[in-house]
Structures are given as C-alpha cells and as structure tokens.
Scaffold this motif. Structure first.
Motif, PDB file in Angstrom:
ATOM      1  N   ASN A 166       0.830  -1.204   0.000  1.00  0.00           N
ATOM      2  CA  ASN A 166       0.000   0.000   0.000  1.00  0.00           C
ATOM      3  C   ASN A 166       0.864   1.253   0.000  1.00  0.00           C
ATOM      4  O   ASN A 166       0.589   2.231  -0.709  1.00  0.00           O
ATOM      5  N   ARG A 167       1.912   1.249   0.811  1.00  0.00           N
ATOM      6  CA  ARG A 167       2.754   2.430   0.912  1.00  0.00           C
ATOM      7  C   ARG A 167       3.506   2.702  -0.390  1.00  0.00           C
ATOM      8  O   ARG A 167       3.580   3.838  -0.859  1.00  0.00           O
ATOM      9  N   ILE A 168       4.072   1.641  -0.983  1.00  0.00           N
ATOM     10  CA  ILE A 168       4.837   1.823  -2.219  1.00  0.00           C
ATOM     11  C   ILE A 168       3.926   2.264  -3.356  1.00  0.00           C
ATOM     12  O   ILE A 168       4.250   3.189  -4.110  1.00  0.00           O
ATOM     13  N   VAL A 169       2.774   1.618  -3.497  1.00  0.00           N
ATOM     14  CA  VAL A 169       1.828   2.011  -4.534  1.00  0.00           C
ATOM     15  C   VAL A 169       1.382   3.456  -4.322  1.00  0.00           C
ATOM     16  O   VAL A 169       1.250   4.235  -5.279  1.00  0.00           O
ATOM     17  N   GLY A 170       1.176   3.844  -3.064  1.00  0.00           N
ATOM     18  CA  GLY A 170       0.801   5.227  -2.769  1.00  0.00           C
ATOM     19  C   GLY A 170       1.872   6.217  -3.178  1.00  0.00           C
ATOM     20  O   GLY A 170       1.571   7.302  -3.693  1.00  0.00           O
ATOM     21  N   LEU A 171       3.138   5.868  -2.968  1.00  0.00           N
ATOM     22  CA  LEU A 171       4.235   6.748  -3.377  1.00  0.00           C
ATOM     23  C   LEU A 171       4.298   6.885  -4.896  1.00  0.00           C
ATOM     24  O   LEU A 171       4.587   7.966  -5.423  1.00  0.00           O
ATOM     25  N   TYR A 172       4.046   5.791  -5.615  1.00  0.00           N
ATOM     26  CA  TYR A 172       4.067   5.847  -7.073  1.00  0.00           C
ATOM     27  C   TYR A 172       2.918   6.698  -7.614  1.00  0.00           C
ATOM     28  O   TYR A 172       3.092   7.492  -8.540  1.00  0.00           O
ATOM     29  N   ARG A 173       1.742   6.518  -7.057  1.00  0.00           N
ATOM     30  CA  ARG A 173       0.557   7.175  -7.601  1.00  0.00           C
ATOM     31  C   ARG A 173       0.416   8.621  -7.139  1.00  0.00           C
ATOM     32  O   ARG A 173      -0.149   9.451  -7.849  1.00  0.00           O
ATOM     33  N   ASP A 174       0.906   8.931  -5.961  1.00  0.00           N
ATOM     34  CA  ASP A 174       0.778  10.292  -5.427  1.00  0.00           C
ATOM     35  C   ASP A 174       2.056  10.662  -4.681  1.00  0.00           C
ATOM     36  O   ASP A 174       2.083  10.745  -3.456  1.00  0.00           O
ATOM     37  N   PRO A 175       3.160  10.878  -5.396  1.00  0.00           N
ATOM     38  CA  PRO A 175       4.438  11.166  -4.731  1.00  0.00           C
ATOM     39  C   PRO A 175       4.411  12.500  -4.009  1.00  0.00           C
ATOM     40  O   PRO A 175       3.805  13.465  -4.499  1.00  0.00           O
ATOM     41  N   PRO A 176       5.051  12.596  -2.843  1.00  0.00           N
ATOM     42  CA  PRO A 176       5.099  13.866  -2.114  1.00  0.00           C
ATOM     43  C   PRO A 176       5.799  14.947  -2.933  1.00  0.00           C
ATOM     44  O   PRO A 176       6.779  14.683  -3.629  1.00  0.00           O
ATOM     45  N   ASP A 177       5.290  16.175  -2.846  1.00  0.00           N
ATOM     46  CA  ASP A 177       5.853  17.276  -3.626  1.00  0.00           C
ATOM     47  C   ASP A 177       7.277  17.625  -3.208  1.00  0.00           C
ATOM     48  O   ASP A 177       8.056  18.124  -4.018  1.00  0.00           O
ATOM     49  N   ASP A 178       7.611  17.375  -1.940  1.00  0.00           N
ATOM     50  CA  ASP A 178       8.920  17.821  -1.442  1.00  0.00           C
ATOM     51  C   ASP A 178       9.978  16.727  -1.474  1.00  0.00           C
ATOM     52  O   ASP A 178      11.054  16.898  -0.908  1.00  0.00           O
ATOM     53  N   ALA A 179       9.685  15.609  -2.137  1.00  0.00           N
ATOM     54  CA  ALA A 179      10.613  14.473  -2.074  1.00  0.00           C
ATOM     55  C   ALA A 179      10.965  13.957  -3.462  1.00  0.00           C
ATOM     56  O   ALA A 179      10.131  13.946  -4.372  1.00  0.00           O
ATOM     57  N   VAL A 180      12.220  13.542  -3.611  1.00  0.00           N
ATOM     58  CA  VAL A 180      12.657  12.763  -4.766  1.00  0.00           C
ATOM     59  C   VAL A 180      12.494  11.285  -4.403  1.00  0.00           C
ATOM     60  O   VAL A 180      12.868  10.868  -3.303  1.00  0.00           O
ATOM     61  N   ILE A 181      11.926  10.507  -5.314  1.00  0.00           N
ATOM     62  CA  ILE A 181      11.734   9.077  -5.067  1.00  0.00           C
ATOM     63  C   ILE A 181      12.570   8.301  -6.068  1.00  0.00           C
ATOM     64  O   ILE A 181      12.398   8.448  -7.286  1.00  0.00           O
ATOM     65  N   VAL A 182      13.496   7.497  -5.570  1.00  0.00           N
ATOM     66  CA  VAL A 182      14.350   6.682  -6.428  1.00  0.00           C
ATOM     67  C   VAL A 182      14.186   5.214  -6.063  1.00  0.00           C
ATOM     68  O   VAL A 182      14.136   4.854  -4.887  1.00  0.00           O
ATOM     69  N   CYS A 183      14.067   4.383  -7.087  1.00  0.00           N
ATOM     70  CA  CYS A 183      13.998   2.933  -6.919  1.00  0.00           C
ATOM     71  C   CYS A 183      15.395   2.371  -7.173  1.00  0.00           C
ATOM     72  O   CYS A 183      15.956   2.589  -8.254  1.00  0.00           O
ATOM     73  N   ILE A 184      15.939   1.674  -6.196  1.00  0.00           N
ATOM     74  CA  ILE A 184      17.322   1.221  -6.269  1.00  0.00           C
ATOM     75  C   ILE A 184      17.388  -0.300  -6.194  1.00  0.00           C
ATOM     76  O   ILE A 184      16.665  -0.931  -5.420  1.00  0.00           O
ATOM     77  N   ASP A 185      18.254  -0.872  -7.016  1.00  0.00           N
ATOM     78  CA  ASP A 185      18.521  -2.304  -6.934  1.00  0.00           C
ATOM     79  C   ASP A 185      19.839  -2.594  -7.634  1.00  0.00           C
ATOM     80  O   ASP A 185      20.436  -1.706  -8.262  1.00  0.00           O
ATOM     81  N   GLU A 186      20.271  -3.841  -7.514  1.00  0.00           N
ATOM     82  CA  GLU A 186      21.517  -4.285  -8.140  1.00  0.00           C
ATOM     83  C   GLU A 186      21.195  -5.317  -9.220  1.00  0.00           C
ATOM     84  O   GLU A 186      20.349  -6.186  -9.014  1.00  0.00           O
ATOM     85  N   LYS A 187      21.871  -5.200 -10.340  1.00  0.00           N
ATOM     86  CA  LYS A 187      21.797  -6.236 -11.373  1.00  0.00           C
ATOM     87  C   LYS A 187      23.162  -6.906 -11.396  1.00  0.00           C
ATOM     88  O   LYS A 187      24.124  -6.388 -11.978  1.00  0.00           O
ATOM     89  N   THR A 188      23.242  -8.033 -10.740  1.00  0.00           N
ATOM     90  CA  THR A 188      24.530  -8.705 -10.569  1.00  0.00           C
ATOM     91  C   THR A 188      24.719  -9.786 -11.630  1.00  0.00           C
ATOM     92  O   THR A 188      23.776 -10.209 -12.302  1.00  0.00           O
ATOM     93  N   GLY A 189      25.957 -10.233 -11.767  1.00  0.00           N
ATOM     94  CA  GLY A 189      26.252 -11.359 -12.645  1.00  0.00           C
ATOM     95  C   GLY A 189      26.048 -11.084 -14.120  1.00  0.00           C
ATOM     96  O   GLY A 189      25.767 -12.010 -14.891  1.00  0.00           O
TER      97      GLY A 189
END
Length: 364
Positions: A166-189
């Motif tokens: 719920n929280r992640i979907v909420g951030l995607y659909r209605d991101p806060p005006d004062d925040a940068v949202i970055v999705c981070i992960d590693e692609k290994t191998g």
C-alpha cells in the motif's frame, strides 16, 4: 472566409514527420499526421486531403481543429469515460499473493492446486471482499499467472505484505511534492560473453543469428537508481557488489540530488540494504542531515520496484545478444546505454498498476 493556417513549428514538423514516415507507427497516428501534413505542409484543401487520405471532410476538419487547439498532443485519443474500477491495486496484489500460496493454508485440506472456484471462495472468505470469479480470472490472466502453474517468485510470505505494498503504490501514484523518489537495486552477474564468431545481422527473409559458443570474460555488477518522476537513471558498474560499494553509490545519489530536501529510497530486503552491526545506513543518513528515508518492498516481492522495468529494458536491448570482448567492454557499453537513455530516451514509466505487472510506455 477561412483564415490561413499557421506555419508548423520545428518541433511539430519533426513529430509529424516521424509519424507520417516512420516504420512502426500506429495506423491511426499515421492517418492523423497525414491529414495535418497535407493541410499545413502542402497547404492542400480539406477536400483534397480527404480524397488523398481516404476519409471524409468532416474527419479532416476534426483533426485540423484538434491540432489548432492543442498541437501534436491534440492528435492523441482523449480519455474516455467509463466505470471506475471496483478493486484497487492493493486488493489485486492480495489476490496475486493468495494465488501464489498453498490452498491448504486457507482451509482447503488435501488440495495442492487452486481452481478458480476455490480461489474465488478463498478471496471472499479470507480477504474480505466479494470479487467475482471473472475478476479473479482477469487479475491472474493479466499477470500471466495460472493457479496450476504457480510462479513462486511472486509469492511473498511477509506478514506485512499489505501495508508495505500500500505504501509503495501510494508513493508511485501520489508522490510527495517535497521528495525525490528513487527505486534502487543491483543487477549482478552480468556476463561478458564474447561469441566465437561474429553475429550475423538480419537480412530480408532471414533473421539475425548469433554464435552459441562463447568465451567468458568475467562478470560485472550494476547499481542503479531510477527516478520515478523523470526516468533518469543514476548508475555505477563494477566487478563487485559489496556493502562498501553500495554506500559509495548512495553517496553519488546524494550528490546527484543534493538540492532535494527529502530523498525516498525504495529497495528490497537484501542484507546490505539494512543497517547491520555497523549501522551503515543510520550513520549514512546522519551524514546527510536525515534527508534519506528507506522504504522496503515486501519479502520476495522486489517486482514492485520500478527499477526492475529498466533492468528488463537493459537486458533486452543491450545484454541479451551482446558480444563483449572484456569485462571493461561490457561495463563501457552498459554505461553508454544508460547515458543514451538519460539524454535521449529516458522517461518515467506510466504507472497503471492494478495488481498486474508494472507497465511501461513507449519502450522499444
């Protein structure tokens, strides 16, 4: 008396030319671009354009007026009204998680596989909302998920699955005006594979061919941060993926967004994503005045992370049929692809998640 039509701007001319003469353009966009091209570029009459394109004069006037009103954007279909969805993205996610679990855990003793009837019954009794059998079927069908062919990688045993999604979907659909949202992960191998023989490009009547024998030149690991608002990717590529590498990469992310008052990081539950005995992220956040906020996907549900979409684009377009002469060659070409993405192709993904896989727009 009709007023003379204005001249096309350079941007309008470029967009219309791509639609009219492009090789992979939807017919409806080609048709509308042809109408505008005839009217504004060739200065043909409405009747002549209608005859050349094969439509009525009414259709020509319609798209002429739309173009005059909104430019190239007016040539897209307008949103159409319809019944709002009965079930939200959180409920669709719960159905997917349920379908990926064992029926015996929901009172169906002795049953090893779901049927649509038993799954619908479990949704109504255990999840508390009355979803019809056809809605359950559509939820799974759009996710390429079959009750008898369960993809266990989608299953999340996380007891807090619902609030986290719920929280992640909420951030995607209605991101806060004062925040940068970055999705981070590693692609290994990522393997630096050199083909024994040069790849043959496609020619008319014959698909491209690549040699199945190869020489290994080691691997590389990619650390990437996808900005959900702009589509920009901050990346670092190297031979290792350690906690120290990740902290160093986050320092680069902090520098890239040094003007932002808040930075929200969405990532999975990999051990180095947590504080650990060294309290690495608490100390990291203290160095940056507490501006970072870390949001974790549910366990075994990293597919909620939008950076996975970018990784799939990278895999298809850069890595899948690549021919790399060394690990350094692999690294250089991956970073070159990301640089091109950032400067020419990058865009935020259109978030239409309804419990189905995340969809992207205009991905080649």
């Amino acid at each position: 008396m009709n007023l003379p039509l204005p001249e096309l701007t350079a941007d309008q001319r470029k967009a219309l030319r791509e639609w009219k003469f492009g090789q992979k353009v939807e017919h409806r966009l080609w048709l509308r671009a042809s109408i505008i091209w005839g009217l504004f570029h060739h200065r043909s009459s409405v009747a002549r354009v209608a005859a050349c394109v094969g439509v009525t004069g009414r259709t020509v006037r319609k798209w002429r007026d739309r173009f005059l009103e909104a430019g190239v954007a007016g040539l897209y279909d307008r949103p159409r009204s319809g019944r709002p969805p009965r079930f939200g993205p959180e409920q669709r996610c719960e159905v997917i998680a349920l379908a990926c679990d064992a029926p015996a855990n929901y009172g169906f003793e002795g049953q090893t596989l779901w049927t649509y009837d038993t799954l619908t019954d479990a949704v109504q009794r255990r999840l508390g909302f009355a979803m019809s059998r056809s809605s359950v079927w559509r939820t799974l069908e759009q996710n390429a998920l079959r009750p008898h062919r369960v993809r266990m990688w989608l299953h999340s045993p996380d007891p807090d699955f619902k609030p986290k999604v719920n929280r992640i979907v909420g951030l995607y659909r209605d991101p806060p005006d004062d925040a940068v949202i970055v999705c981070i992960d590693e692609k290994t191998g990522m393997q630096a594979l050199e083909r024994q023989h040069e790849t043959r490009r496609a020619i008319p009547g014959r698909p491209g061919r690549y040699e199945y024998e190869y020489i290994r030149h080691g691997t590389q690991s990619l650390l990437a941060a996808f900005d959900i608002r702009t589509g920009r990717v901050t990346a670092r590529c190297g031979p290792t993926r350690t906690a120290e590498d990740l902290v160093s990469f986050l320092e680069a992310v902090a520098e890239a967004y040094r003007e932002a008052p808040r930075i929200i990081v969405i990532w999975d539950n990999l051990n180095i994503h947590h504080d650990g005995p060294q309290a690495r992220w608490s100390r990291f956040n203290a160095r940056h005045s507490g501006k970072f906020e870390f949001v974790y996907t549910p366990r075994h549900a990293s597919w909620v992370n939008q950076v996975e979409i970018f990784f799939s684009i990278l895999q298809r377009r850069c890595l899948k049929h690549g021919d790399f002469h060394s690990a350094e060659d692999l690294r250089a070409r991956v970073l070159a692809f990301i640089d091109r993405w950032n400067t020419e192709e990058g865009h935020p993904f259109q978030w239409t998640f309804r419990g189905y896989p995340m969809q992207e727009r205009a991905v080649a």
